[in-house]
Write a protein that holds these residues in place. Structure first.
Motif, PDB file in Angstrom:
ATOM      1  N   ARG A  77       1.299  -1.115  -0.099  1.00 43.38           N
ATOM      2  CA  ARG A  77       0.174   0.311  -0.148  1.00 43.38           C
ATOM      3  C   ARG A  77       1.226   1.280   0.027  1.00 43.38           C
ATOM      4  NH1 ARG A  77      -3.982  -1.447   3.757  1.00 43.38           N
ATOM      5  NH2 ARG A  77      -2.547  -0.801   6.132  1.00 43.38           N
ATOM      6  N   ALA A  78       2.392   0.832   0.868  1.00 43.74           N
ATOM      7  CA  ALA A  78       3.256   2.356   1.031  1.00 43.74           C
ATOM      8  C   ALA A  78       3.562   2.450  -0.505  1.00 43.74           C
ATOM      9  CB  ALA A  78       4.404   2.166   1.704  1.00 43.74           C
ATOM     10  N   PHE A  79       3.498   1.358  -1.135  1.00 45.01           N
ATOM     11  CA  PHE A  79       4.948   1.629  -2.687  1.00 45.01           C
ATOM     12  C   PHE A  79       3.510   1.971  -3.692  1.00 45.01           C
ATOM     13  CE2 PHE A  79       4.522   0.067  -6.993  1.00 45.01           C
ATOM     14  CZ  PHE A  79       6.312   0.577  -7.026  1.00 45.01           C
ATOM     15  N   GLU A  80       2.053   1.736  -3.341  1.00 42.38           N
ATOM     16  CA  GLU A  80       1.231   2.020  -4.805  1.00 42.38           C
ATOM     17  C   GLU A  80       0.984   3.665  -4.221  1.00 42.38           C
ATOM     18  OE1 GLU A  80      -0.285   0.509  -6.889  1.00 42.38           O
ATOM     19  OE2 GLU A  80       0.796  -1.230  -6.931  1.00 42.38           O
ATOM     20  N   ARG A  81       0.759   3.959  -2.960  1.00 47.16           N
ATOM     21  CA  ARG A  81      -0.001   5.737  -2.749  1.00 47.16           C
ATOM     22  C   ARG A  81       1.938   6.858  -3.028  1.00 47.16           C
ATOM     23  NH1 ARG A  81      -3.014   5.596   2.247  1.00 47.16           N
ATOM     24  NH2 ARG A  81      -4.763   4.029   1.541  1.00 47.16           N
TER      25      ARG A  81
ATOM     26  N   LYS B 178       9.125  -6.425  10.377  1.00 47.94           N
ATOM     27  CA  LYS B 178       7.297  -6.439  11.507  1.00 47.94           C
ATOM     28  C   LYS B 178       7.085  -5.041  12.210  1.00 47.94           C
ATOM     29  CE  LYS B 178       6.980 -10.747  12.242  1.00 47.94           C
ATOM     30  NZ  LYS B 178       6.180 -12.114  13.132  1.00 47.94           N
ATOM     31  N   GLU B 179       8.207  -4.023  12.963  1.00 47.56           N
ATOM     32  CA  GLU B 179       8.011  -3.020  13.059  1.00 47.56           C
ATOM     33  C   GLU B 179       7.891  -2.018  12.144  1.00 47.56           C
ATOM     34  OE1 GLU B 179      11.704  -2.430  15.891  1.00 47.56           O
ATOM     35  OE2 GLU B 179      10.925  -4.507  16.385  1.00 47.56           O
ATOM     36  N   ILE B 180       9.096  -2.781  10.792  1.00 49.26           N
ATOM     37  CA  ILE B 180       9.075  -1.707   9.722  1.00 49.26           C
ATOM     38  C   ILE B 180       7.785  -1.600   8.685  1.00 49.26           C
ATOM     39  CG2 ILE B 180      10.267  -0.581   7.590  1.00 49.26           C
ATOM     40  CD1 ILE B 180      12.076  -1.241   9.214  1.00 49.26           C
ATOM     41  N   ILE B 181       7.317  -2.638   8.611  1.00 48.33           N
ATOM     42  CA  ILE B 181       5.748  -2.922   8.003  1.00 48.33           C
ATOM     43  C   ILE B 181       4.667  -2.204   9.457  1.00 48.33           C
ATOM     44  CG2 ILE B 181       4.448  -4.598   7.426  1.00 48.33           C
ATOM     45  CD1 ILE B 181       6.069  -6.268   6.265  1.00 48.33           C
ATOM     46  N   LYS B 182       4.759  -2.072  10.276  1.00 50.58           N
ATOM     47  CA  LYS B 182       3.289  -0.913  11.726  1.00 50.58           C
ATOM     48  C   LYS B 182       4.013   0.036  10.920  1.00 50.58           C
ATOM     49  CE  LYS B 182       3.163  -5.870  14.669  1.00 50.58           C
ATOM     50  NZ  LYS B 182       3.378  -5.577  16.089  1.00 50.58           N
ATOM     51  N   ALA B 183       5.001   0.225  11.222  1.00 54.32           N
ATOM     52  CA  ALA B 183       5.273   1.808  11.003  1.00 54.32           C
ATOM     53  C   ALA B 183       4.369   2.239   9.608  1.00 54.32           C
ATOM     54  CB  ALA B 183       6.429   2.394  11.417  1.00 54.32           C
ATOM     55  N   MET B 184       4.870   1.536   8.543  1.00 49.18           N
ATOM     56  CA  MET B 184       4.376   1.917   7.332  1.00 49.18           C
ATOM     57  C   MET B 184       2.607   1.622   7.353  1.00 49.18           C
ATOM     58  SD  MET B 184       6.535  -0.238   4.815  1.00 49.18           S
ATOM     59  CE  MET B 184       7.699   0.445   3.663  1.00 49.18           C
ATOM     60  N   ALA B 185       2.049   0.473   8.430  1.00 44.18           N
ATOM     61  CA  ALA B 185       0.245   0.235   8.378  1.00 44.18           C
ATOM     62  C   ALA B 185      -0.010   2.140   9.363  1.00 44.18           C
ATOM     63  CB  ALA B 185      -0.250  -0.483   8.883  1.00 44.18           C
ATOM     64  N   VAL B 186       0.112   2.797   9.940  1.00 40.51           N
ATOM     65  CA  VAL B 186       0.360   4.611  10.413  1.00 40.51           C
ATOM     66  C   VAL B 186       0.277   4.494   9.302  1.00 40.51           C
ATOM     67  CG1 VAL B 186       1.013   5.741  12.122  1.00 40.51           C
ATOM     68  CG2 VAL B 186       1.090   2.854  12.833  1.00 40.51           C
TER      69      VAL B 186
END
Length: 188
Positions: free
Chosen positions: A139-143, A172-180
């Protein structure tokens, strides 16, 4: 004005055998007479999928990728690599590998069907766990690609994301940060 009729070919005279075949043809179309079998129709999605699979095969982007072909859909069954760091998973999504198309490209051409692990429609076993755990990354890439992709391209967007999260924390921590940072549209 031009006379268009003079440019058209003259009508051909009917053949002798053609006139005698007409009564037989009309007799076979009458009720009670067995009809000849009709040609099977081919689903348009299958034709589009098959053409895209053939194009990707020619480009050598489907080497080692099994193809599910049931006559209605034709889909490559792309496998995601487990245990990748978030940077490697981002590269897999954006660029693919030398001999395999990117996950992003597979999703653009075939929707979510590329994630089928087995061609058996009854099982419908999907890569939901691995895919959903990496979804904020995608999702981060697409945005970012929607905002800057025309200017910097795919490689530029990957570089922007890697620079945005430079510390070497766990994936896992970086992907959680990306989700935020990149919430799903349902939560916005």
């Amino acid at each position: 004005m031009l006379d268009c009729q003079r440019f058209l070919p003259a009508p051909k005279a009917p053949r002798a055998g053609a006139a005698s075949a007409l009564p037989q043809l009309s007799a076979s179309l009458q009720p009670g007479v067995e009809q000849p079998p009709s040609l099977p129709t081919v689903p348009t999605m299958w034709l589009k999928d098959k053409q895209k699979v053939n194009e990707l095969t020619v480009l050598k982007k489907l080497e080692g990728v099994p193809i599910a072909d049931d006559g209605k859909r034709c889909v490559p069954l792309v496998r995601m690599e487990p245990n990748l760091s978030w940077e490697m998973a981002l590269d897999e999504y954006a660029f693919g590998t030398r001999t395999r198309l990117s996950l992003r490209e597979a999703e653009q051409h075939f929707g979510s069907l590329w994630r089928l692990m087995e061609p058996d429609a009854k099982k419908k076993k999907r890569l939901t766990g691995l895919y959903s755990s990496r979804l904020p990354l995608y999702r981060a890439f697409e945005r970012e690609y929607a905002q800057r992709g025309r200017v910097v391209g795919v490689a530029g967007v990957v570089s922007i994301l890697k620079q945005k999260y430079p510390d070497k924390r766990r994936s896992k921590e970086i992907i959680k940060a990306m989700a935020v940072d990149y919430p799903s549209s349902a939560r916005v």
